[in-house]
Every structure is written in C-alpha cells, then in structure tokens.
Design a protein around this motif. Structure first.
Motif, mmCIF file in Angstrom:
data_model
loop_
_atom_site.group_PDB
_atom_site.id
_atom_site.type_symbol
_atom_site.label_atom_id
_atom_site.label_comp_id
_atom_site.label_asym_id
_atom_site.label_seq_id
_atom_site.Cartn_x
_atom_site.Cartn_y
_atom_site.Cartn_z
ATOM 1 N N ILE A 136 0.611 -1.187 0.347
ATOM 2 C CA ILE A 136 -0.087 -0.528 0.500
ATOM 3 C C ILE A 136 0.886 1.405 -0.029
ATOM 4 N N LYS A 137 1.871 1.147 0.494
ATOM 5 C CA LYS A 137 2.920 2.445 0.680
ATOM 6 C C LYS A 137 3.920 2.473 -0.203
ATOM 7 N N ALA A 138 3.579 1.343 -1.479
ATOM 8 C CA ALA A 138 4.249 1.563 -2.955
ATOM 9 C C ALA A 138 3.462 2.032 -3.487
ATOM 10 N N ILE A 139 1.875 1.606 -3.661
ATOM 11 C CA ILE A 139 0.791 2.344 -4.400
ATOM 12 C C ILE A 139 0.511 4.182 -4.178
ATOM 13 N N LYS A 140 1.023 4.087 -2.675
ATOM 14 C CA LYS A 140 0.606 5.035 -2.273
ATOM 15 C C LYS A 140 1.736 6.725 -3.246
ATOM 16 N N LYS A 141 2.435 5.758 -2.770
ATOM 17 C CA LYS A 141 3.927 6.635 -3.639
ATOM 18 C C LYS A 141 3.850 6.782 -4.916
ATOM 19 N N ARG A 142 3.249 6.289 -5.888
ATOM 20 C CA ARG A 142 3.332 6.033 -7.043
ATOM 21 C C ARG A 142 1.610 6.815 -7.708
ATOM 22 N N TYR A 143 0.464 6.377 -6.791
ATOM 23 C CA TYR A 143 -0.302 7.242 -7.182
ATOM 24 C C TYR A 143 -0.983 8.702 -6.606
ATOM 25 N N GLY A 144 0.143 9.021 -5.529
ATOM 26 C CA GLY A 144 -0.538 10.405 -4.277
ATOM 27 C C GLY A 144 -1.150 9.405 -3.386
ATOM 28 N N GLN A 145 -1.150 10.230 -1.840
ATOM 29 C CA GLN A 145 -2.346 9.875 -1.169
ATOM 30 C C GLN A 145 -3.372 10.145 -1.110
ATOM 31 N N ASP A 146 -4.433 10.531 -1.793
ATOM 32 C CA ASP A 146 -5.778 10.005 -2.998
ATOM 33 C C ASP A 146 -5.953 9.453 -3.213
ATOM 34 N N VAL A 147 -5.478 8.253 -2.937
ATOM 35 C CA VAL A 147 -5.437 6.857 -3.241
ATOM 36 C C VAL A 147 -6.602 6.162 -2.391
ATOM 37 N N THR A 148 -7.506 5.548 -2.895
ATOM 38 C CA THR A 148 -8.240 4.131 -2.363
ATOM 39 C C THR A 148 -7.896 3.169 -2.536
ATOM 40 N N THR A 149 -7.710 2.184 -1.951
ATOM 41 C CA THR A 149 -7.445 1.105 -1.682
ATOM 42 C C THR A 149 -8.402 -0.008 -1.454
ATOM 43 N N VAL A 150 -8.946 -1.387 -2.713
ATOM 44 C CA VAL A 150 -9.698 -2.000 -2.554
ATOM 45 C C VAL A 150 -9.074 -4.056 -2.381
ATOM 46 N N ASP A 151 -8.904 -4.523 -1.543
ATOM 47 C CA ASP A 151 -8.597 -5.577 -1.571
ATOM 48 C C ASP A 151 -8.941 -6.887 -1.443
ATOM 49 N N LEU A 152 -8.739 -7.716 -2.258
ATOM 50 C CA LEU A 152 -9.652 -8.650 -3.436
ATOM 51 C C LEU A 152 -9.258 -10.036 -3.365
ATOM 52 N N SER A 153 -8.047 -9.800 -1.959
ATOM 53 C CA SER A 153 -7.457 -11.354 -1.459
ATOM 54 C C SER A 153 -8.396 -12.234 -0.359
ATOM 55 N N VAL A 154 -8.618 -12.902 -0.323
ATOM 56 C CA VAL A 154 -9.401 -13.222 0.171
ATOM 57 C C VAL A 154 -8.651 -14.738 1.396
ATOM 58 N N GLY A 155 -8.013 -14.738 1.963
ATOM 59 C CA GLY A 155 -7.238 -15.717 3.466
ATOM 60 C C GLY A 155 -6.204 -15.809 2.292
ATOM 61 N N GLU A 156 -5.795 -16.950 2.162
ATOM 62 C CA GLU A 156 -4.439 -17.513 1.541
ATOM 63 C C GLU A 156 -4.878 -17.157 -0.026
ATOM 64 N N GLU A 157 -6.007 -17.049 -0.499
ATOM 65 C CA GLU A 157 -5.930 -16.970 -1.684
ATOM 66 C C GLU A 157 -7.112 -16.338 -2.624
ATOM 67 N N SER A 158 -6.883 -15.489 -3.866
ATOM 68 C CA SER A 158 -7.282 -14.473 -4.415
ATOM 69 C C SER A 158 -9.183 -14.898 -4.834
ATOM 70 N N LYS A 159 -9.778 -14.101 -5.065
ATOM 71 C CA LYS A 159 -11.277 -14.167 -5.302
ATOM 72 C C LYS A 159 -10.984 -14.389 -7.295
#
Length: 77
Positions: free
Chosen positions: A54-77
């Motif tokens: 998330i730090k890397a995402i904010k560094k690339r896109y700025g602090q005005d970013v919303t992140t949405v986690d699509l992970s489920v446990g150990e597996e992805s959705k």
C-alpha cells in the motif's frame, strides 16, 4: 479526485507472496498487465506485505488513493 486501486495478495506454493495492483478490477481478478506487481519472500508476514504494498501504491499514485483488497485468506478471489 480519488483514484481507486484494486489489489490482491496471493500465497505461492513455496511460501512467497505475490501481489498485483491495478485501477482495473478485471486485471487483478482475471489476469492481465498490472500497474504494480511484486513478489515477497516467505519470511514476510501478510501484514508486512500488505502495508509495504500500500505504501508503494501511495508513492506511485499519491495520498489521494483508495485501495480495495480483493484477497480472500491465502487465496485470491
């Protein structure tokens, strides 16, 4: 204007964690060319990987970013 970035964390068979991020939800869920892709070693916890990613995402896109986690446990959705 806020940018929405979708991401997922996926544990690989040998213990490492692979991460994908993109403003396009379909790329993260179904595959494609993500805007950010990293692999973390198996000694890293999921919390560490998530926070670092998330730090890397904010560094690339700025602090005005919303992140949405699509992970489920150990597996992805």
């Amino acid at each position: 204007m806020k940018t929405t970035i979708y991401y997922k964390l996926e544990r690989l068979p040998y213990g490492s964690i692979r991460t994908y991020a993109s403003p396009n939800k379909d790329i993260v869920q179904k595959g494609g060319y993500p805007v950010l892709f990293e692999i973390y070693g198996k000694i890293r916890s999921r919390d560490y990987v998530r926070n670092d990613f998330i730090k890397a995402i904010k560094k690339r896109y700025g602090q005005d970013v919303t992140t949405v986690d699509l992970s489920v446990g150990e597996e992805s959705k």
